[in-house]
Design a protein around this motif. Sequence first.
Motif, PDB file in Angstrom:
ATOM      1  N   LYS A   1       5.957 -20.116 -10.513  1.00 10.06           N
ATOM      2  CA  LYS A   1       5.228 -21.080 -11.320  1.00 10.06           C
ATOM      3  C   LYS A   1       6.261 -21.931 -12.047  1.00 10.06           C
ATOM      4  O   LYS A   1       7.312 -21.430 -12.440  1.00 10.06           O
ATOM      5  CB  LYS A   1       4.374 -20.310 -12.330  1.00 10.06           C
ATOM      6  CG  LYS A   1       3.157 -21.046 -12.749  1.00 10.06           C
ATOM      7  CD  LYS A   1       2.195 -20.194 -13.539  1.00 10.06           C
ATOM      8  CE  LYS A   1       1.184 -21.165 -14.053  1.00 10.06           C
ATOM      9  NZ  LYS A   1       0.607 -20.949 -15.277  1.00 10.06           N
ATOM     10  N   PHE A   2       5.972 -23.211 -12.215  1.00 12.06           N
ATOM     11  CA  PHE A   2       6.889 -24.078 -12.947  1.00 12.06           C
ATOM     12  C   PHE A   2       6.406 -24.246 -14.370  1.00 12.06           C
ATOM     13  O   PHE A   2       5.202 -24.238 -14.641  1.00 12.06           O
ATOM     14  CB  PHE A   2       6.956 -25.462 -12.287  1.00 12.06           C
ATOM     15  CG  PHE A   2       7.581 -25.452 -10.918  1.00 12.06           C
ATOM     16  CD1 PHE A   2       8.816 -24.855 -10.692  1.00 12.06           C
ATOM     17  CD2 PHE A   2       6.935 -26.037  -9.840  1.00 12.06           C
ATOM     18  CE1 PHE A   2       9.397 -24.846  -9.435  1.00 12.06           C
ATOM     19  CE2 PHE A   2       7.503 -26.042  -8.567  1.00 12.06           C
ATOM     20  CZ  PHE A   2       8.732 -25.443  -8.363  1.00 12.06           C
TER      21      PHE A   2
ATOM     22  N   PRO B   1      11.922 -23.248 -15.018  1.00  4.99           N
ATOM     23  CA  PRO B   1      11.832 -24.456 -15.837  1.00  4.99           C
ATOM     24  C   PRO B   1      12.102 -25.715 -15.010  1.00  4.99           C
ATOM     25  O   PRO B   1      12.999 -25.722 -14.170  1.00  4.99           O
ATOM     26  CB  PRO B   1      12.943 -24.255 -16.875  1.00  4.99           C
ATOM     27  CG  PRO B   1      13.927 -23.349 -16.210  1.00  4.99           C
ATOM     28  CD  PRO B   1      13.163 -22.488 -15.246  1.00  4.99           C
ATOM     29  N   VAL B   2      11.309 -26.752 -15.255  1.00  5.40           N
ATOM     30  CA  VAL B   2      11.538 -28.041 -14.594  1.00  5.40           C
ATOM     31  C   VAL B   2      11.488 -29.140 -15.647  1.00  5.40           C
ATOM     32  O   VAL B   2      10.564 -29.191 -16.458  1.00  5.40           O
ATOM     33  CB  VAL B   2      10.474 -28.330 -13.512  1.00  5.40           C
ATOM     34  CG1 VAL B   2      10.678 -29.729 -12.919  1.00  5.40           C
ATOM     35  CG2 VAL B   2      10.533 -27.289 -12.407  1.00  5.40           C
TER      36      VAL B   2
ATOM     37  N   LYS C   1      11.114 -13.427 -15.256  1.00  2.00           N
ATOM     38  CA  LYS C   1      10.296 -12.701 -14.293  1.00  2.00           C
ATOM     39  C   LYS C   1       9.124 -12.101 -15.043  1.00  2.00           C
ATOM     40  O   LYS C   1       9.309 -11.574 -16.138  1.00  2.00           O
ATOM     41  CB  LYS C   1      11.165 -11.599 -13.686  1.00  2.00           C
ATOM     42  CG  LYS C   1      10.713 -11.066 -12.361  1.00  2.00           C
ATOM     43  CD  LYS C   1      11.792 -10.146 -11.808  1.00  2.00           C
ATOM     44  CE  LYS C   1      11.243  -9.372 -10.632  1.00  2.00           C
ATOM     45  NZ  LYS C   1      12.231  -8.426 -10.104  1.00  2.00           N
ATOM     46  N   VAL C   2       7.926 -12.177 -14.491  1.00  2.00           N
ATOM     47  CA  VAL C   2       6.774 -11.573 -15.183  1.00  2.00           C
ATOM     48  C   VAL C   2       6.117 -10.520 -14.295  1.00  2.00           C
ATOM     49  O   VAL C   2       6.226 -10.558 -13.078  1.00  2.00           O
ATOM     50  CB  VAL C   2       5.722 -12.641 -15.596  1.00  2.00           C
ATOM     51  CG1 VAL C   2       6.287 -13.582 -16.635  1.00  2.00           C
ATOM     52  CG2 VAL C   2       5.206 -13.409 -14.390  1.00  2.00           C
ATOM     53  N   LYS C   3       5.458  -9.555 -14.947  1.00  2.00           N
ATOM     54  CA  LYS C   3       4.782  -8.487 -14.194  1.00  2.00           C
ATOM     55  C   LYS C   3       3.450  -8.993 -13.647  1.00  2.00           C
ATOM     56  O   LYS C   3       3.097  -8.749 -12.513  1.00  2.00           O
ATOM     57  CB  LYS C   3       4.551  -7.275 -15.107  1.00  2.00           C
ATOM     58  CG  LYS C   3       5.808  -6.432 -15.304  1.00  2.00           C
ATOM     59  CD  LYS C   3       5.433  -4.942 -15.288  1.00  2.00           C
ATOM     60  CE  LYS C   3       6.663  -4.072 -15.109  1.00  2.00           C
ATOM     61  NZ  LYS C   3       7.496  -4.036 -16.321  1.00  2.00           N
TER      62      LYS C   3
ATOM     63  N   ILE D   1       0.127 -21.363  -8.850  1.00  2.00           N
ATOM     64  CA  ILE D   1       1.099 -20.311  -8.538  1.00  2.00           C
ATOM     65  C   ILE D   1       1.499 -20.570  -7.091  1.00  2.00           C
ATOM     66  O   ILE D   1       0.676 -20.496  -6.181  1.00  2.00           O
ATOM     67  CB  ILE D   1       0.474 -18.922  -8.704  1.00  2.00           C
ATOM     68  CG1 ILE D   1       0.185 -18.685 -10.186  1.00  2.00           C
ATOM     69  CG2 ILE D   1       1.399 -17.838  -8.159  1.00  2.00           C
ATOM     70  CD1 ILE D   1      -0.841 -17.621 -10.442  1.00  2.00           C
ATOM     71  N   TYR D   2       2.769 -20.970  -6.912  1.00  2.00           N
ATOM     72  CA  TYR D   2       3.253 -21.309  -5.576  1.00  2.00           C
ATOM     73  C   TYR D   2       3.723 -20.051  -4.846  1.00  2.00           C
ATOM     74  O   TYR D   2       4.147 -19.079  -5.459  1.00  2.00           O
ATOM     75  CB  TYR D   2       4.414 -22.299  -5.664  1.00  2.00           C
ATOM     76  CG  TYR D   2       4.021 -23.628  -6.275  1.00  2.00           C
ATOM     77  CD1 TYR D   2       3.326 -24.579  -5.543  1.00  2.00           C
ATOM     78  CD2 TYR D   2       4.339 -23.928  -7.608  1.00  2.00           C
ATOM     79  CE1 TYR D   2       2.965 -25.802  -6.104  1.00  2.00           C
ATOM     80  CE2 TYR D   2       3.976 -25.133  -8.173  1.00  2.00           C
ATOM     81  CZ  TYR D   2       3.289 -26.068  -7.421  1.00  2.00           C
ATOM     82  OH  TYR D   2       2.923 -27.271  -7.984  1.00  2.00           O
ATOM     83  N   THR D   3       3.662 -20.117  -3.538  1.00  2.00           N
ATOM     84  CA  THR D   3       4.145 -18.994  -2.724  1.00  2.00           C
ATOM     85  C   THR D   3       5.436 -19.400  -2.030  1.00  2.00           C
ATOM     86  O   THR D   3       5.507 -20.470  -1.420  1.00  2.00           O
ATOM     87  CB  THR D   3       3.100 -18.630  -1.656  1.00  2.00           C
ATOM     88  OG1 THR D   3       1.871 -18.320  -2.322  1.00  2.00           O
ATOM     89  CG2 THR D   3       3.540 -17.420  -0.834  1.00  2.00           C
ATOM     90  N   LEU D   4       6.437 -18.524  -2.138  1.00  2.00           N
ATOM     91  CA  LEU D   4       7.694 -18.756  -1.419  1.00  2.00           C
ATOM     92  C   LEU D   4       7.494 -18.270   0.019  1.00  2.00           C
ATOM     93  O   LEU D   4       7.405 -17.071   0.266  1.00  2.00           O
ATOM     94  CB  LEU D   4       8.840 -18.002  -2.105  1.00  2.00           C
ATOM     95  CG  LEU D   4      10.179 -17.956  -1.356  1.00  2.00           C
ATOM     96  CD1 LEU D   4      10.671 -19.348  -0.999  1.00  2.00           C
ATOM     97  CD2 LEU D   4      11.229 -17.224  -2.178  1.00  2.00           C
ATOM     98  N   TYR D   5       7.390 -19.219   0.947  1.00  2.00           N
ATOM     99  CA  TYR D   5       7.177 -18.843   2.355  1.00  2.00           C
ATOM    100  C   TYR D   5       8.485 -18.391   3.005  1.00  2.00           C
ATOM    101  O   TYR D   5       8.505 -17.418   3.725  1.00  2.00           O
ATOM    102  CB  TYR D   5       6.559 -20.009   3.130  1.00  2.00           C
ATOM    103  CG  TYR D   5       5.065 -20.096   2.921  1.00  2.00           C
ATOM    104  CD1 TYR D   5       4.538 -20.748   1.811  1.00  2.00           C
ATOM    105  CD2 TYR D   5       4.182 -19.479   3.805  1.00  2.00           C
ATOM    106  CE1 TYR D   5       3.172 -20.799   1.604  1.00  2.00           C
ATOM    107  CE2 TYR D   5       2.811 -19.529   3.604  1.00  2.00           C
ATOM    108  CZ  TYR D   5       2.317 -20.189   2.500  1.00  2.00           C
ATOM    109  OH  TYR D   5       0.963 -20.229   2.287  1.00  2.00           O
TER     110      TYR D   5
END
Lengths: 285, 244
Positions: B214-215, B96-97, B239-241, B129-133
């Motif tokens: 995702k925010f 959430p933001v 968390k989603v599948k 959909i962001y990627t955590l690098y």
Amino acid sequence: MGVKVIEKGILTSIQDKGRFGYAQLGVSQGGAMDRYSAKIANLLVGNEAFKAVMEVTLLGPLLEFTKDAFIVLVGIEANIRLNGNEISLLKPFKVTRGDRLHIKQITKGARLYLAIFGGFQTEVRLESRSQFFPITKTSSVKKGDLIAISKNEGLKLVDFASVKYKNKELTSSVIEVFKGPEWDQVPSVLQEQILSTELTISKNNSRMAYQLQEQFPNTLAGMLSQPVLPGTVQFTPDGNLIILMRDSQTTGGYPRIFQLTEDSINVLAQKRQGDSLQLKLIDED
Amino acid sequence: MNIDKLQFKQLGKQAILILWEDKMDVNILSEILYVKKNIEEIKLKEIVEVNNTYNSLIINYVFAINNIYDEISVLKDLLKKANIDKIYEGSKYILPVCYHEKFSLDLEEVCAQKKLEVEEFISTHTTPIYTLYFMGFLPGFLYLGGLPKSLQISRKKTPRLRVEKGSVGIGEKQTGIYPQISAGGWQIIGNCPLTLFDASLKKPTPFSAGDQIKFKAVSLEEHQYILNKIELGKYQFEKVKEWE
């Protein structure tokens, strides 16, 4: 408990070997800035090499023991009093309840270590007692803190004459470095200039990093954030050299032109603002 | 895998670096994370610490490496055998933001510069959909790639001395969340009420490199409601599948 902090000094903290394996969470290694002196201190009171010790910077704390203990102070040169009487470095001694230890001033070097038989018993966070906010609640000890120490059971006096403290090596102005990953991008004229200049520790020096006073023109291209370690020397776009120390970040976006040897990190940890140093490139093999 | 395109370097006596092409790319990250996993499987965690950034991997040893060239060839052999044929799949989280002006110190200026309405900015920031690098800078600071081009903006010329905990920032091609109060140079566009890093837990953060994030926009009231839930220990990370 053990030790009461009456006055905290400039920057006094509990440190052990620090945290290994948490870089991928963005957690610094931390640990004693001068690991060598911390280790000698532990050995002198019969501890394993990296029990938690108290790291003292320049002007030290006034401590009161609320329990008997066996302690030692290790550093290059300092003015220390126990109940008003002068105390020597490198000589372990017993303190009794009510004794007051005042580490007044470090007169040579920058850091001093107080080791106690059994080690300081502060909270363990991520497998280490090294203070670093927000891993631990605070980054340093505070006035009024009561720090636990372990029981004196099993104390064996060691023959401290057999532990040699390499005082001379630790005060060397030569800092040994390996080439960093981006060193080859530095023009050769500038390489020679950096290696031949006598460098000075600036006022911006902390457990995180030591910035040097001298500046050099930097024409290196920018880069994506890369892994860094304690001892990595960064060359910033505005021409500064920043030597990362124990509490350094895990990643950084500036070219890494050198990597200090482990011994040289300890030597640097004993330097203070205005001290000079000379970088010496050594072979990787 | 083909290791010819990789560079092997050393960082002092105790660390080896493996470098990929100099760019931010999910396919590169995927290879890096497979290699990381392979190394972690054969090396004891007491002896090596492995960490990655966008395009490199560091293998940091607890002691000086005896013969660095031998060690590099051990790693090369391991990499040659590594089977990397699919995209690394991490966990998927929705965070959430709150973009309310109470938190979004730079949003108005960013929107003016990018010629966007605030609503447009919010919907664009919450779409990808962001990627955590990787995590770096601070414990639990997430470096998220995948910021839409229309939102990319340079860092602030002078960093702020104090950025609040949970501040959501954008800087160049990245977006991220400050897990604690800190100095910081990113443009602040919102606040995430979650505690991203808690050193008192055995697992201080649920995230690891390769995760997808995702925010979702929440109101000021919802932001406060989540803070209260966290206070009571009743909040769970969403968390989603699969992404819908």
